[in-house]
Design an enzyme around this catalytic site. Structure first.
Site, PDB file in Angstrom:
ATOM      1  N   CYS A   1       4.892  -3.796   0.581  1.00  0.00           N
ATOM      2  CA  CYS A   1       4.863  -3.801  -1.029  1.00  0.00           C
ATOM      3  C   CYS A   1       4.696  -2.661  -1.729  1.00  0.00           C
ATOM      4  CB  CYS A   1       3.722  -5.003  -1.328  1.00  0.00           C
ATOM      5  SG  CYS A   1       3.842  -5.315  -3.252  1.00  0.00           S
TER       6      CYS A   1
ATOM      7  N   HIS B   1       3.501  -9.921   1.852  1.00  0.00           N
ATOM      8  CA  HIS B   1       2.234  -9.826   2.254  1.00  0.00           C
ATOM      9  C   HIS B   1       1.995 -10.649   3.342  1.00  0.00           C
ATOM     10  CE1 HIS B   1       1.148  -6.913  -0.693  1.00  0.00           C
ATOM     11  NE2 HIS B   1       1.637  -7.761  -1.815  1.00  0.00           N
TER      12      HIS B   1
END
Length: 509
Positions: free
Chosen positions: A333, A445
């Site tokens: 991310c 994630h």
């Protein structure tokens, strides 16, 4: 009629989240329709529901322990610190903007309480038991008038409260007595029992302390819970980072996570830490980095500030040098964004800088938008080069939480393809890898929670060190279920559950 029990603490990090998880599992095993609830959570670790809404990670673990799919009604208000006494405010799973601590507590929090009561009313229609978690301490007199997570919730529901102290930190008796003394009489009456958490040693030596507490406070001690090693359950917030390893432990494969000041969603790496042949540790300086087998750059609540910190700390140059020496680097991310060539922030979403140079390790650029993308995803990991071998894992599950749109240079390797976002079919690339197999990044994630991917990556690192590969060592989901059962069994053994059940019944009369 719905029954309630609420856990409040003498301070943060006394174990409220874990004990709430334990009670959820205990009631679930009793056959109750139980649901966790925390009115307001301040945390860097968050999760995206199937509907694409954001909530605190601790309530996700509690929901899993209760046999439920996570839902934002379990955590209607989420504050995500962004730095400088400022947080992003998320109501019912959607961000409404950034606020200073003063603006939130003095002006907005009581308005946010309507979201709390509305969520509670919906939960009361569906569940017969609600296990409620407080935050910090109810005795912070400077915050009492604007508090929406502790006694305001207890008084709204007339919920019985169990007050928890952490004896491992010291001063637990004074903390319990002092907290009760600082409560208003009506609030003190709602406290129906005390819990001593994280006890080590001979319990018989603690009997005089129990007798003292009961005589001094007039409240029964309903449990002395032992310190439970290696729980294997997601932790709530950045306080738990203080307990993470700072140096490599025993393990064939050394994994270093860069602990940036604005690190978020560090639960992404818990599954790696649980692997028996891996040693995962967190570093904040060049000296702490040592000689890992792989380096992970994690998500960030403020990518721009963390990128500037990497340069100021010397870790940016160190990462580039490590890659030149053959050590792979992985970005998740915000970490993925930092690995690129540049980050643009035309709306000044994160900072006053319109452009910040990236680390230059991946052929991508990121532009921040003024809206957040939040999705649960199903993805495909196409085979790609990693450390001179082919890393492949097929289908993956996870979630996305990010503000930026990342553009990839033509011809770049894009191994991660999202085929479903929040239940809708799509085909979108969400990651990039270098052809030399030394750097890759993705927006997914929970990537390492996928057992085949995690084991394939570790085995490549093993072979690179001349070690034999191993079969999948752990089923991460099944291990979590066993952890919930273990936590519930230990907690039930040391809690007076008969009295707690009676307290819950009586409060509903």
């Amino acid at each position: 009629m719905t029954q309630y029990i609420m856990l409040q603490g003498t301070s943060s990090h006394v174990g409220k989240s874990i004990l709430t998880t334990a009670l959820c599992r205990i009631f679930y095993r009793m056959g109750r329709q139980v649901v966790p609830f925390k009115a307001q959570n301040m945390a860097l670790n968050s999760y995206v529901t199937r509907q694409g809404l954001e909530m605190g990670r601790a309530q996700v673990a509690q929901a899993e322990a209760a046999g439920l799919e996570p839902a934002v009604d379990m955590n209607p208000v989420l504050l995500k610190p962004t730095g400088n006494s400022c947080s992003q405010v998320i109501i019912d799973g959607l961000p409404i903007g950034n606020m200073s601590a003063r603006d939130y507590h003095k002006g907005y929090s009581l308005r946010a309480f309507s979201a709390v009561t509305e969520a509670l009313e919906r939960l009361k229609q569906r569940y017969d038991t609600i296990v409620i978690e407080g935050a910090g301490s109810p005795a912070e007199v400077n915050l009492r008038d604007h508090d929406i997570v502790n006694m305001r919730v207890a008084k709204y529901l007339r919920a019985p409260v169990l007050l928890v102290a952490d004896i491992d930190r010291g001063g637990s008796l004074a903390a319990l007595v002092g907290t009760l003394e600082l409560l208003e009489p009506e609030e003190r009456d709602l406290v129906k029992g005390l819990i001593i958490n994280k006890f080590r040693g001979d319990i018989s030596l603690f009997t005089p302390a129990v007798d003292f507490l009961e005589q001094k406070t007039g409240k029964p001690v309903l449990g002395v819970i032992p310190y439970i090693e290696k729980l294997g359950i997601d932790e709530e917030d950045s306080v738990s980072l203080d307990d993470k390893p700072r140096v490599p432990q025993t393990g064939d494969v050394q994994i270093a996570v860069i602990q940036t000041p604005k690190i978020s969603n560090f639960t992404d790496f818990d599954s790696l830490a649980e692997e028996p042949d891996a040693s995962l540790y967190y570093v904040r300086t060049v000296e702490e980095l040592g000689h890992p087998d792989v380096i992970i750059l994690p998500g960030s609540k403020n990518t721009t500030e963390d990128l500037r910190w990497l340069r100021a700390s010397g870790l940016a140059d160190c990462l580039s040098l490590q890659v030149k020496r053959g050590t792979p680097v992985i970005g998740i991310c915000g970490g993925y964004q930092m690995l690129g060539q540049s980050i643009y922030d035309p709306h000044h979403t994160e900072s006053d800088f319109s452009e910040v140079a990236g680390l230059g390790l991946l052929p991508v650029t990121t532009t921040f938008a003024d809206w957040k993308q939040t999705y649960q995803v199903q993805a495909l990991c196409r085979p790609f080069s990693f450390m001179g071998e082919t890393l492949q894992a097929g289908r993956l599950g996870g979630y996305e939480i990010h503000m930026g749109q990342t553009d990839v240079a033509p011809g770049a390797v894009e191994p991660f393809v999202v085929c479903q976002r929040s239940g809708r079919d799509c085909s979108l690339t969400v990651g990039t890898a270098r052809e030399d197999g030394l750097v890759f990044g993705t927006y997914i994630h929970g990537l390492f929670d996928n057992d085949p991917f995690r084991r394939d990556m570790i085995n490549i690192l093993r072979r690179h060190k001349g070690l034999a590969p191993l079969p999948v060592q752990r089923n991460y989901r099944a291990e979590k279920e066993r952890s919930y059962d273990r936590l519930a069994a230990v907690t039930a053994q040391h809690l007076d559950m008969d009295t707690i059940l009676r307290i819950m019944r009586d409060s509903g009369l």
